[in-house]
Every structure is written in structure tokens, then in C-alpha cells.
Design a protein around this motif. Structure first.
Motif, mmCIF file in Angstrom:
data_model
loop_
_atom_site.group_PDB
_atom_site.id
_atom_site.type_symbol
_atom_site.label_atom_id
_atom_site.label_comp_id
_atom_site.label_asym_id
_atom_site.label_seq_id
_atom_site.Cartn_x
_atom_site.Cartn_y
_atom_site.Cartn_z
ATOM 1 N N TYR A 20 -5.776 -8.484 10.777
ATOM 2 C CA TYR A 20 -4.860 -7.355 10.886
ATOM 3 C C TYR A 20 -3.815 -7.405 9.779
ATOM 4 O O TYR A 20 -3.533 -6.396 9.134
ATOM 5 C CB TYR A 20 -4.185 -7.351 12.258
ATOM 6 C CG TYR A 20 -3.090 -6.327 12.379
ATOM 7 C CD1 TYR A 20 -3.405 -4.985 12.594
ATOM 8 C CD2 TYR A 20 -1.754 -6.686 12.268
ATOM 9 C CE1 TYR A 20 -2.404 -4.030 12.702
ATOM 10 C CE2 TYR A 20 -0.749 -5.741 12.367
ATOM 11 C CZ TYR A 20 -1.078 -4.416 12.593
ATOM 12 O OH TYR A 20 -0.083 -3.474 12.689
ATOM 13 N N GLN A 21 -3.271 -8.579 9.522
ATOM 14 C CA GLN A 21 -2.260 -8.715 8.473
ATOM 15 C C GLN A 21 -2.844 -8.399 7.102
ATOM 16 O O GLN A 21 -2.195 -7.747 6.289
ATOM 17 C CB GLN A 21 -1.655 -10.119 8.492
ATOM 18 C CG GLN A 21 -0.714 -10.351 9.653
ATOM 19 C CD GLN A 21 -0.106 -11.739 9.652
ATOM 20 O OE1 GLN A 21 -0.756 -12.703 9.261
ATOM 21 N NE2 GLN A 21 1.139 -11.831 10.071
ATOM 22 N N ARG A 22 -4.075 -8.854 6.840
ATOM 23 C CA ARG A 22 -4.726 -8.525 5.573
ATOM 24 C C ARG A 22 -4.905 -7.021 5.449
ATOM 25 O O ARG A 22 -4.677 -6.435 4.401
ATOM 26 C CB ARG A 22 -6.076 -9.223 5.457
ATOM 27 C CG ARG A 22 -5.988 -10.682 5.058
ATOM 28 C CD ARG A 22 -7.356 -11.238 4.677
ATOM 29 N NE ARG A 22 -8.369 -11.096 5.709
ATOM 30 C CZ ARG A 22 -8.564 -11.953 6.709
ATOM 31 N NH1 ARG A 22 -7.794 -13.018 6.829
ATOM 32 N NH2 ARG A 22 -9.510 -11.747 7.583
ATOM 33 N N GLY A 23 -5.311 -6.395 6.537
ATOM 34 C CA GLY A 23 -5.497 -4.940 6.550
ATOM 35 C C GLY A 23 -4.188 -4.217 6.290
ATOM 36 O O GLY A 23 -4.147 -3.228 5.558
ATOM 37 N N GLY A 27 -3.475 -1.822 3.184
ATOM 38 C CA GLY A 27 -3.035 -0.458 3.448
ATOM 39 C C GLY A 27 -1.732 -0.147 2.740
ATOM 40 O O GLY A 27 -1.570 0.932 2.158
ATOM 41 N N ASP A 28 -0.802 -1.093 2.775
ATOM 42 C CA ASP A 28 0.472 -0.911 2.085
ATOM 43 C C ASP A 28 0.260 -0.766 0.583
ATOM 44 O O ASP A 28 0.895 0.069 -0.064
ATOM 45 C CB ASP A 28 1.420 -2.086 2.366
ATOM 46 C CG ASP A 28 1.895 -2.132 3.812
ATOM 47 O OD1 ASP A 28 1.742 -1.121 4.529
ATOM 48 O OD2 ASP A 28 2.430 -3.190 4.215
ATOM 49 N N GLU A 29 -0.647 -1.560 0.028
ATOM 50 C CA GLU A 29 -0.946 -1.496 -1.402
ATOM 51 C C GLU A 29 -1.585 -0.142 -1.749
ATOM 52 O O GLU A 29 -1.260 0.462 -2.768
ATOM 53 C CB GLU A 29 -1.868 -2.643 -1.823
ATOM 54 C CG GLU A 29 -2.165 -2.687 -3.300
ATOM 55 C CD GLU A 29 -0.943 -2.908 -4.176
ATOM 56 O OE1 GLU A 29 -0.963 -2.422 -5.327
ATOM 57 O OE2 GLU A 29 0.039 -3.534 -3.733
ATOM 58 N N LEU A 30 -2.465 0.331 -0.892
ATOM 59 C CA LEU A 30 -3.107 1.625 -1.121
ATOM 60 C C LEU A 30 -2.069 2.745 -1.119
ATOM 61 O O LEU A 30 -2.089 3.623 -1.994
ATOM 62 C CB LEU A 30 -4.166 1.884 -0.051
ATOM 63 C CG LEU A 30 -4.888 3.220 -0.126
ATOM 64 C CD1 LEU A 30 -5.650 3.357 -1.439
ATOM 65 C CD2 LEU A 30 -5.831 3.374 1.052
ATOM 66 N N ILE A 31 -1.154 2.716 -0.173
ATOM 67 C CA ILE A 31 -0.100 3.733 -0.109
ATOM 68 C C ILE A 31 0.768 3.676 -1.358
ATOM 69 O O ILE A 31 1.112 4.710 -1.938
ATOM 70 C CB ILE A 31 0.739 3.562 1.174
ATOM 71 C CG1 ILE A 31 -0.108 3.954 2.389
ATOM 72 C CG2 ILE A 31 2.019 4.402 1.105
ATOM 73 C CD1 ILE A 31 0.515 3.612 3.720
ATOM 74 N N LYS A 32 1.110 2.476 -1.808
ATOM 75 C CA LYS A 32 1.918 2.315 -3.018
ATOM 76 C C LYS A 32 1.201 2.926 -4.223
ATOM 77 O O LYS A 32 1.792 3.672 -5.009
ATOM 78 C CB LYS A 32 2.196 0.839 -3.269
ATOM 79 C CG LYS A 32 2.993 0.547 -4.517
ATOM 80 C CD LYS A 32 3.151 -0.942 -4.741
ATOM 81 C CE LYS A 32 3.736 -1.201 -6.112
ATOM 82 N NZ LYS A 32 3.631 -2.580 -6.516
ATOM 83 N N GLN A 33 -0.083 2.629 -4.360
ATOM 84 C CA GLN A 33 -0.865 3.161 -5.478
ATOM 85 C C GLN A 33 -0.954 4.684 -5.411
ATOM 86 O O GLN A 33 -0.853 5.359 -6.436
ATOM 87 C CB GLN A 33 -2.264 2.552 -5.489
ATOM 88 C CG GLN A 33 -2.297 1.108 -5.885
ATOM 89 C CD GLN A 33 -3.691 0.515 -5.797
ATOM 90 O OE1 GLN A 33 -4.659 1.196 -5.456
ATOM 91 N NE2 GLN A 33 -3.814 -0.765 -6.092
#
Length: 66
Positions: A20-23, A27-33
Motif C-alpha cells: 500500500y505504501q509503495r502504491g 500515485g503521489d509521483e504520478l500526480i506530481k508528474q
């Protein structure tokens, strides 16, 4: 995946928590990008529309029909 004797449920819960933490991080990285790239994509679309309109207007001047 093999769980240790007697600690299966704790092992599974820990594994699920880590997954879950990896996900979340992904997800946070995807939103940032996306926040970084979306304005560039919008600008590219606007330029493409403007180019299309310019070509279409030029064609109309010369009597070219699509």
C-alpha cells in the motif's frame, strides 16, 4: 511467498501495508508528474488548434475545400 510458522497473518498484514505504501508513493509521483506536464499538453493542444485554424483560413483564401 512463504510465511513463517505461526506468524502468517502478521506477515501478510505487513506485506500488504508495504505494498500500500509503495502504491501511495507511486500515485503521489504520478500526480506530481501530471501537474508538471498538463500545462505543457494544454499549450501544445492550443498551438495545434491555432495551426489548424491558420491552415484552414489560408485554404479558404485560396478556395481550397477539405
Amino acid at each position: 511467498m512463504t510465511s513463517p510458522p505461526g506468524g502468517g497473518s502478521e506477515y501478510i498484514a505487513d506485506y500488504e501495508h508495504q505494498a500500500y505504501q509503495r502504491g501511495q508513493k507511486e500515485g503521489d509521483e504520478l500526480i506530481k508528474q501530471m501537474r508538471e506536464r498538463v500545462p505543457q499538453v494544454v499549450e501544445a493542444i492550443k498551438k495545434g488548434i491555432q495551426t489548424y485554424e491558420d491552415v484552414d483560413e489560408g485554404n479558404a483564401i485560396f478556395g481550397v475545400q477539405a
